[in-house]
Design a protein around this motif. Structure first.
Motif, mmCIF file in Angstrom:
data_model
loop_
_atom_site.group_PDB
_atom_site.id
_atom_site.type_symbol
_atom_site.label_atom_id
_atom_site.label_comp_id
_atom_site.label_asym_id
_atom_site.label_seq_id
_atom_site.Cartn_x
_atom_site.Cartn_y
_atom_site.Cartn_z
ATOM 1 N N TYR A 1 -6.080 5.615 -4.316
ATOM 2 C CA TYR A 1 -4.724 5.271 -4.759
ATOM 3 C C TYR A 1 -4.004 4.337 -3.791
ATOM 4 O O TYR A 1 -2.849 3.993 -3.993
ATOM 5 N N GLU A 2 -4.662 3.927 -2.728
ATOM 6 C CA GLU A 2 -4.020 3.158 -1.661
ATOM 7 C C GLU A 2 -3.365 1.871 -2.155
ATOM 8 O O GLU A 2 -2.281 1.517 -1.726
ATOM 9 N N SER B 1 -2.581 9.914 2.020
ATOM 10 C CA SER B 1 -2.864 9.348 0.700
ATOM 11 C C SER B 1 -4.370 9.279 0.483
ATOM 12 O O SER B 1 -5.142 9.223 1.431
ATOM 13 N N THR C 1 0.846 -1.201 0.000
ATOM 14 C CA THR C 1 0.000 0.000 0.000
ATOM 15 C C THR C 1 0.877 1.244 0.000
ATOM 16 O O THR C 1 2.020 1.215 0.463
ATOM 17 N N ILE C 2 0.311 2.335 -0.492
ATOM 18 C CA ILE C 2 1.047 3.595 -0.492
ATOM 19 C C ILE C 2 1.233 4.112 0.933
ATOM 20 O O ILE C 2 2.269 4.680 1.261
ATOM 21 N N GLY D 1 -2.546 1.074 -5.404
ATOM 22 C CA GLY D 1 -1.874 1.198 -6.673
ATOM 23 C C GLY D 1 -2.839 1.307 -7.837
ATOM 24 O O GLY D 1 -4.033 1.417 -7.622
ATOM 25 N N CYS E 1 4.257 2.583 2.598
ATOM 26 C CA CYS E 1 5.488 3.182 2.073
ATOM 27 C C CYS E 1 5.740 4.539 2.722
ATOM 28 O O CYS E 1 6.852 4.827 3.180
ATOM 29 N N PHE F 1 1.178 2.101 -8.755
ATOM 30 C CA PHE F 1 2.083 3.132 -8.271
ATOM 31 C C PHE F 1 3.038 3.536 -9.384
ATOM 32 O O PHE F 1 3.521 2.701 -10.142
#
Length: 75
Positions: free
Chosen positions: A67-68, A63, A13-14, A70, A17, A72
């Motif tokens: 978009y969580e 975020s 997940t974003i 992807g 990251c 990405f």
């Protein structure tokens, strides 16, 4: 985790990251060489700047949900 390990890490997940990057930022301040901090006030200011970023990352407020997971793009 150091920067060399980070580039080899796959995140699902974003937000995971971003949270890892925030943790690394705090660790960098904590373990950097003594000559890179000009004064106690300088260190305090840097620490205070990093903590809200980490809290926002940990609470997943940096975020968008759409978009969580992807896809990405690294830019």
């Amino acid at each position: 985790m150091n920067m060399n390990e980070l580039v080899q890490t796959t995140f699902k997940t974003i937000s995971s990251c971003i949270e890892t990057l925030a943790q690394l930022s705090i660790q960098h301040l904590q373990y950097q060489k003594n000559d890179s901090v000009q004064s106690a006030e300088d260190c305090r200011r840097d620490f205070i700047a990093r903590r809200p970023f980490y809290k926002l990352a940990r609470d997943k407020n940096l975020s968008l949900p759409c978009y969580e997971n992807g896809p990405f793009k690294l830019v």
